[in-house]
Design an enzyme around this catalytic site. Sequence first.
Site, PDB file in Angstrom:
ATOM      1  N   SER A 104      61.424 -26.193  63.882  1.00 37.00           N
ATOM      2  CA  SER A 104      60.315 -26.764  63.106  1.00 37.00           C
ATOM      3  C   SER A 104      59.655 -27.925  63.843  1.00 37.00           C
ATOM      4  O   SER A 104      60.323 -28.896  64.202  1.00 37.00           O
ATOM      5  CB  SER A 104      60.825 -27.308  61.772  1.00 37.00           C
ATOM      6  OG  SER A 104      61.154 -26.261  60.927  1.00 37.00           O
TER       7      SER A 104
ATOM      8  N   HIS B  80      63.212 -17.767  58.766  1.00 36.77           N
ATOM      9  CA  HIS B  80      64.422 -18.292  58.144  1.00 36.77           C
ATOM     10  C   HIS B  80      64.903 -17.361  57.037  1.00 36.77           C
ATOM     11  O   HIS B  80      64.098 -16.694  56.386  1.00 36.77           O
ATOM     12  CB  HIS B  80      64.151 -19.663  57.521  1.00 36.77           C
ATOM     13  CG  HIS B  80      63.564 -20.656  58.476  1.00 36.77           C
ATOM     14  ND1 HIS B  80      62.232 -20.665  58.806  1.00 36.77           N
ATOM     15  CD2 HIS B  80      64.138 -21.663  59.175  1.00 36.77           C
ATOM     16  CE1 HIS B  80      62.008 -21.634  59.675  1.00 36.77           C
ATOM     17  NE2 HIS B  80      63.132 -22.256  59.918  1.00 36.77           N
TER      18      HIS B  80
ATOM     19  N   MET C 100      68.554 -25.369  58.140  1.00 34.91           N
ATOM     20  CA  MET C 100      68.450 -24.081  57.439  1.00 34.91           C
ATOM     21  C   MET C 100      68.280 -22.918  58.416  1.00 34.91           C
ATOM     22  O   MET C 100      67.666 -21.907  58.076  1.00 34.91           O
ATOM     23  CB  MET C 100      67.259 -24.123  56.469  1.00 34.91           C
ATOM     24  CG  MET C 100      67.320 -25.265  55.466  1.00 34.91           C
ATOM     25  SD  MET C 100      65.838 -25.354  54.471  1.00 34.91           S
ATOM     26  CE  MET C 100      66.032 -26.962  53.687  1.00 34.91           C
ATOM     27  N   SER C 101      68.814 -23.077  59.614  1.00 34.66           N
ATOM     28  CA  SER C 101      68.579 -22.031  60.636  1.00 34.66           C
ATOM     29  C   SER C 101      69.739 -21.996  61.621  1.00 34.66           C
ATOM     30  O   SER C 101      70.827 -22.469  61.343  1.00 34.66           O
ATOM     31  CB  SER C 101      67.279 -22.346  61.380  1.00 34.66           C
ATOM     32  OG  SER C 101      67.442 -23.523  62.151  1.00 34.66           O
TER      33      SER C 101
ATOM     34  N   TYR D 194      65.762 -18.174  54.140  1.00 37.70           N
ATOM     35  CA  TYR D 194      65.201 -18.538  52.821  1.00 37.70           C
ATOM     36  C   TYR D 194      63.825 -17.924  52.571  1.00 37.70           C
ATOM     37  O   TYR D 194      63.320 -17.967  51.460  1.00 37.70           O
ATOM     38  CB  TYR D 194      65.145 -20.062  52.644  1.00 37.70           C
ATOM     39  CG  TYR D 194      64.262 -20.804  53.619  1.00 37.70           C
ATOM     40  CD1 TYR D 194      62.879 -20.738  53.549  1.00 37.70           C
ATOM     41  CD2 TYR D 194      64.826 -21.569  54.630  1.00 37.70           C
ATOM     42  CE1 TYR D 194      62.074 -21.412  54.461  1.00 37.70           C
ATOM     43  CE2 TYR D 194      64.029 -22.251  55.536  1.00 37.70           C
ATOM     44  CZ  TYR D 194      62.656 -22.163  55.452  1.00 37.70           C
ATOM     45  OH  TYR D 194      61.874 -22.814  56.359  1.00 37.70           O
ATOM     46  N   GLU D 195      63.215 -17.345  53.625  1.00 39.83           N
ATOM     47  CA  GLU D 195      61.905 -16.725  53.420  1.00 39.83           C
ATOM     48  C   GLU D 195      62.024 -15.362  52.739  1.00 39.83           C
ATOM     49  O   GLU D 195      61.009 -14.717  52.468  1.00 39.83           O
ATOM     50  CB  GLU D 195      61.175 -16.619  54.759  1.00 39.83           C
ATOM     51  CG  GLU D 195      60.780 -17.991  55.302  1.00 39.83           C
ATOM     52  CD  GLU D 195      60.090 -17.934  56.639  1.00 39.83           C
ATOM     53  OE1 GLU D 195      58.927 -17.525  56.690  1.00 39.83           O
ATOM     54  OE2 GLU D 195      60.724 -18.286  57.653  1.00 39.83           O
TER      55      GLU D 195
ATOM     56  N   ASN E 200      65.320 -36.634  59.790  1.00 40.22           N
ATOM     57  CA  ASN E 200      65.453 -37.461  58.576  1.00 40.22           C
ATOM     58  C   ASN E 200      66.925 -37.746  58.341  1.00 40.22           C
ATOM     59  O   ASN E 200      67.789 -37.047  58.873  1.00 40.22           O
ATOM     60  CB  ASN E 200      64.874 -36.731  57.355  1.00 40.22           C
ATOM     61  CG  ASN E 200      65.536 -35.379  57.133  1.00 40.22           C
ATOM     62  OD1 ASN E 200      65.316 -34.444  57.899  1.00 40.22           O
ATOM     63  ND2 ASN E 200      66.357 -35.287  56.116  1.00 40.22           N
TER      64      ASN E 200
ATOM     65  N   HIS F  57      59.375 -31.959  53.917  1.00 43.95           N
ATOM     66  CA  HIS F  57      59.083 -31.216  55.154  1.00 43.95           C
ATOM     67  C   HIS F  57      58.077 -31.966  56.041  1.00 43.95           C
ATOM     68  O   HIS F  57      58.105 -31.830  57.261  1.00 43.95           O
ATOM     69  CB  HIS F  57      58.551 -29.825  54.784  1.00 43.95           C
ATOM     70  CG  HIS F  57      58.437 -28.880  55.955  1.00 43.95           C
ATOM     71  ND1 HIS F  57      59.515 -28.540  56.762  1.00 43.95           N
ATOM     72  CD2 HIS F  57      57.375 -28.208  56.471  1.00 43.95           C
ATOM     73  CE1 HIS F  57      59.114 -27.701  57.709  1.00 43.95           C
ATOM     74  NE2 HIS F  57      57.814 -27.490  57.562  1.00 43.95           N
TER      75      HIS F  57
ATOM     76  N   HIS G 153      55.582 -23.273  62.289  1.00 39.84           N
ATOM     77  CA  HIS G 153      56.153 -22.104  62.989  1.00 39.84           C
ATOM     78  C   HIS G 153      55.036 -21.126  63.328  1.00 39.84           C
ATOM     79  O   HIS G 153      54.636 -20.306  62.496  1.00 39.84           O
ATOM     80  CB  HIS G 153      57.223 -21.434  62.127  1.00 39.84           C
ATOM     81  CG  HIS G 153      58.476 -22.237  62.039  1.00 39.84           C
ATOM     82  ND1 HIS G 153      59.518 -22.086  62.920  1.00 39.84           N
ATOM     83  CD2 HIS G 153      58.832 -23.237  61.212  1.00 39.84           C
ATOM     84  CE1 HIS G 153      60.475 -22.946  62.630  1.00 39.84           C
ATOM     85  NE2 HIS G 153      60.070 -23.659  61.587  1.00 39.84           N
TER      86      HIS G 153
ATOM     87  N   ALA H  69      65.142 -28.659  63.799  1.00 46.16           N
ATOM     88  CA  ALA H  69      64.986 -29.933  63.104  1.00 46.16           C
ATOM     89  C   ALA H  69      66.131 -30.011  62.108  1.00 46.16           C
ATOM     90  O   ALA H  69      66.442 -29.012  61.458  1.00 46.16           O
ATOM     91  CB  ALA H  69      63.653 -29.952  62.370  1.00 46.16           C
TER      92      ALA H  69
END
Length: 294
Positions: free
Chosen positions: A42, A95, A229-230, A97-98, A253, A267, A73, A125
Amino acid sequence: MESNSGTYNDNAAASYEEAKKLADDIMVKIKCRPVVGVICGSGLGELANMVKDTEIMGYEEIPGFPVSTVPGHAGKLVFGHLGGKPVVLMKGRVHFYEGITIQKTALPIRIMKLMGVKILFVTNAAGGINQTYEIGDLMIIKDHINMPGFAGMNPLHGQNDERFGPRFPAISKAYTKRLRDHAKVTAKKLGFEGFTIHEGVYCMLAGPSFETVTECKFLNMIGVDCTGMSTCPEVIVAAHCGMEVFGLSLVTNKVVMEYDSDQIANHEEVLETGALRSKDLQKLVAAMLETLDV
Ligand code: HPA
């Protein structure tokens, strides 16, 4: 997930023959013969701007290739030379989650393998779980926890095809010491200032919701340094098919560790920090490639 018109069920894992056909079709159109694959996480797609002799293919041009819907992306395969090595960069990744299966998130890795890629560089990220990590720090990944795997979501779930790799692959040495040491030596030579390069453990959670406070406390307790998340699906599939892996997290973060804190994860912050540190990350990856034995 947006889908391009695939020749097979969009969400199914591709067979060896299907992955081979995709790789062969790409190689007919592209002159470059990549030996290193790079996944840009990301906000880290700027890495692609350093590639020389570029040849570019949009993911939508490749039937069945997963196309990301997430800001930051871009969705392009960028072929060319980086640090003097023939490479293929994924500018943007899809990802879990998509809405795609975990197997399908890792399909690009098998295509890379069939194009001749031997080493995978994966960037992401991530949220800093380790309380000593600061925003903008980098972390060399030494190991990971594939948390979705605890609930049965492993990219190697299903029938195994030995042409990719063994039924029960060892993953404990996926992030090889050779590449982690190479990163440390290269970073020292570059003499970065103003941020720290750590070495630590990455944990994938499925997302897309950010973590609760208690989930962050739990991750901290079990030895996680960064969460995102990846990455884990791609790394598992890369290790399965015999690729060496180098992983790098950018701490975009700090996760929320206090109940009733005013701080919230978002995000936009992830993309802003990506833009800030992106130049240093590019420098490190390019310099590592320059002196890398492939
Ligand atoms: N949590 C999960 N994924 C992330 C984070 C985070 O705090 N930051 C960037 N990706």
